[in-house]
Design an enzyme around this catalytic site. Sequence first.
Site, PDB file in Angstrom:
ATOM      1  N   ASP A 166     151.926  84.471  63.561  1.00 54.14           N
ATOM      2  CA  ASP A 166     152.205  85.913  63.600  1.00 54.14           C
ATOM      3  C   ASP A 166     150.994  86.733  63.144  1.00 54.14           C
ATOM      4  OD1 ASP A 166     154.771  85.477  64.471  1.00 54.14           O
ATOM      5  OD2 ASP A 166     155.764  86.214  62.668  1.00 54.14           O
ATOM      6  N   ASP A 167     151.048  88.029  63.469  1.00 54.48           N
ATOM      7  CA  ASP A 167     150.082  89.026  62.975  1.00 54.48           C
ATOM      8  C   ASP A 167     148.675  88.857  63.541  1.00 54.48           C
ATOM      9  OD1 ASP A 167     152.277  89.770  61.477  1.00 54.48           O
ATOM     10  OD2 ASP A 167     151.528  88.930  59.601  1.00 54.48           O
TER      11      ASP A 167
ATOM     12  N   HIS B 297     157.823  92.526  63.924  1.00 55.42           N
ATOM     13  CA  HIS B 297     157.114  92.422  62.652  1.00 55.42           C
ATOM     14  C   HIS B 297     158.096  92.759  61.526  1.00 55.42           C
ATOM     15  CE1 HIS B 297     153.749  92.470  59.944  1.00 55.42           C
ATOM     16  NE2 HIS B 297     153.757  93.774  59.727  1.00 55.42           N
TER      17      HIS B 297
END
Length: 301
Positions: free
Chosen positions: A11-12, A132
């Site tokens: 992620d991210d 998110h």
Amino acid sequence: MLQVKLIVTGDDFGYCPRRNQGIVDCFLAGAISNVSLLVNGSAAADAAKLARRYNIPIGLHANLSEGSPVCEVLRTNSSLLNQDGFFHGKMGFRTALSKGLLNMSEVKQELKAQVELFHELTGHLPPHMDGHQHVHVLPEVRHVFAEVLEEYGIKYTRVPIEPGLHNCDWIPPSLMDFYLGVEEDSFNTVDVFTKHGIRWADIYIGLSTMGRNMSVSSICSALDSAVLQLRAKAAQGSAGTIELMVHPGYPSVPPAGGCGEGPDDFSQSWERLHELQTLIKPELQSHYKSRNIQLCSFKDL
């Protein structure tokens, strides 16, 4: 033996150059198989170029809680913004939502703008899209999120219901409260996503193995439990899917990073590097092989 497909999602991606580099290093080491891009991240364009260069399967990490909107008309005078002109934050977003202060048409507008920007940066629509800080399973938001996915033909998402979460006594009570809230929201989201024809992995792992709680043994234990559960449900000779959510990277160094406000504490901490170093350990790869677990991405399903 049951064939298990494991999607290890970093992620991210796009949060900062050091995060990007850590995620690429993880992918090249065969430790992750999929990434989720923050299009409002300060290094999103660089992340998209890296994904192209290294052929990294990439989806969208829709962000309504950290930094700034990508939709220009929402950057001023929008219900999605706090008094400083940024998104409300992980808990602030949830508080504003519970008080009925968020305009769902603005939520939809921003989600669509993020899909469009993803397309612009990568040259294709995302094969998968999640939220998110798990905003996509929140009340009201889940309906708008599902409509956007259906509208763009995005088939896959994430539903963060983790088996055995209640037994993880190493998670501090305040964090466990948040996780159990995410779980409850996720249970209430299943019917909404199903109605819109959206799919997700059979089993999700990632809350119990995040940051300092990640170890080879914690991942192996969670995977073994998941495989047992899949075997119990699966027809003979069929395959099951697991998504493991991870956050590897090299720690952010301010002022670089973030989504408009600079990097957060978790991003600057040693925990990102700890995840990276754990995920690339050869013992994990050996464990996958011994359990007939094959790494893949959402676009391979």
